[in-house]
Design a protein around this motif. Structure first.
Motif, PDB file in Angstrom:
ATOM      1  N   SER A 207      43.511  39.658  37.918  1.00 19.49           N
ATOM      2  CA  SER A 207      43.287  40.358  39.296  1.00 19.49           C
ATOM      3  C   SER A 207      44.804  40.463  39.884  1.00 19.49           C
ATOM      4  O   SER A 207      45.765  39.714  39.659  1.00 19.49           O
ATOM      5  N   ARG A 213      40.446  43.302  40.338  1.00 22.66           N
ATOM      6  CA  ARG A 213      40.295  43.084  39.042  1.00 22.66           C
ATOM      7  C   ARG A 213      40.931  44.261  38.269  1.00 22.66           C
ATOM      8  O   ARG A 213      40.103  45.036  37.498  1.00 22.66           O
ATOM      9  N   PRO A 216      40.020  43.421  33.821  1.00 21.34           N
ATOM     10  CA  PRO A 216      39.020  42.624  33.691  1.00 21.34           C
ATOM     11  C   PRO A 216      38.775  42.014  32.104  1.00 21.34           C
ATOM     12  O   PRO A 216      37.861  40.967  32.204  1.00 21.34           O
ATOM     13  N   GLY A 248      35.913  46.717  39.059  1.00 25.92           N
ATOM     14  CA  GLY A 248      36.370  46.279  37.829  1.00 25.92           C
ATOM     15  C   GLY A 248      35.772  47.224  36.657  1.00 25.92           C
ATOM     16  O   GLY A 248      35.801  46.743  35.510  1.00 25.92           O
TER      17      GLY A 248
END
Length: 307
Positions: A207, A213, A216, A248
């Motif tokens: 992140s 994020r 991810p 994300g």
């Protein structure tokens, strides 16, 4: 008894010092702790050179972790007999700490230092010797970081510094028109250089910006870096990208490329120079930059496997 070198920011405010002291109290229950306050990378180099075998504990965020790895590089210790470090999240965004699931409370993070094993963590080094501990990004992310910087400082006085990222992200998202970039990963061009790029991120952590994020799938100790390229330049596509980024899921979009680098990543501006944001710090414009992955650069006490 374990021997620790506790490195703290000399400019920390009163509330940060209270949280730091609470963490120190936990550490001193089971370890001999030497405290050093630093103001610069040069101070860090001096402190690490005299650590005399002590494990390092850093009280700070991504910038402090970046300074630590930079100091290791200057000492020639990066990747050579990887040193062990503990991290107490005391920065604004604490993005790398989020990736390895460290507690936000420094006292609880101190228990991680005492109780959890040290796991391998990778870093990035660019062609000018600049270190990246968490993430570097070009395009809308760099612009957002530059706009956020003064807001982080102003809002930080009210302990709302993380809102600076929000201000920067909104302002940059509306103004960014994209640019033509060539991205080469492990010697092969990825994506389409003929299309305008909204953002390129090269990351060790998951992140940026206090919890967004961006990567991810990143795993800080797997010997690789995540590369995320977004072509979402049109207004509606930018909005769609932003909405998916918040959850994300943006890497599943058809105008996002997500690949893994094992050796190097090079980003080149095809008709202009490009700036970058590295662990929250602005890097001035350059025609091209290359980042090299350094596996197992150091070992970090963490509750979550980073491999």
């Amino acid at each position: 008894m374990r021997r620790l070198l506790f490195i703290a920011n000399a400019a920390a405010g009163t509330s940060d010092r209270e949280r730091r002291d609470a963490a120190l109290e936990v550490l001193r229950e089971e370890a001999d702790v030497r405290v050093v306050e630093t103001e610069s990378v040069e101070d860090l180099v001096d402190a690490l050179a005299e650590r005399d075998g002590r494990e390092v504990v850093i009280a700070g965020g991504d910038g402090s972790l970046n300074a630590f790895t930079t100091a290791l590089c200057r000492l020639g210790d990066l990747g050579e007999d990887p040193p062990t470090v503990g991290l107490l999240p005391m920065g604004t965004g604490n993005d790398f700490a989020r990736t390895v699931e460290l507690p936000n409370d420094p006292a609880l993070a101190a228990r991680v230092v005492l109780d959890q094993p040290a796991r391998p963590v990778d870093v990035l080094v660019d062609d000018e010797g600049m270190l990246v501990a968490n993430a570097v990004h070009i395009g809308v992310g760099e612009e957002a970081g530059r706009i956020a910087a003064p807001w982080k400082e102003r809002l930080g006085k009210a302990h709302l510094g993380v809102l600076g990222y929000v201000v920067g992200g909104i302002a940059a998202g509306f103004g960014q028109q994209g640019r033509h970039l060539e991205v080469v990963v492990d010697g092969e061009t990825v994506g389409d250089p003929s299309r305008r790029v909204l953002q390129v991120a090269v990351t060790i952590g998951q992140s940026v910006g206090g919890g967004t994020r961006i990567a991810p799938d990143a795993r800080p100790g797997d010997g690789a870096a995540e590369v995320v390229i977004s072509y979402a330049v049109a207004p509606l596509k930018r909005l769609r990208y932003a909405l998916h980024l918040s959850s994300g899921t943006h890497t599943r979009l058809d105008d996002v490329v997500n690949v893994r680098a094992r050796e190097t990543v090079t980003v080149t501006g095809l008709n202009h120079q490009v700036a970058a944001n590295s662990d929250g710090e602005h890097l001035g414009p350059a025609r091209s930059r290359t980042w090299r992955i350094v596996p197992d650069a150091y070992r970090l006490h963490s509750p979550e496997e980073t491999e």
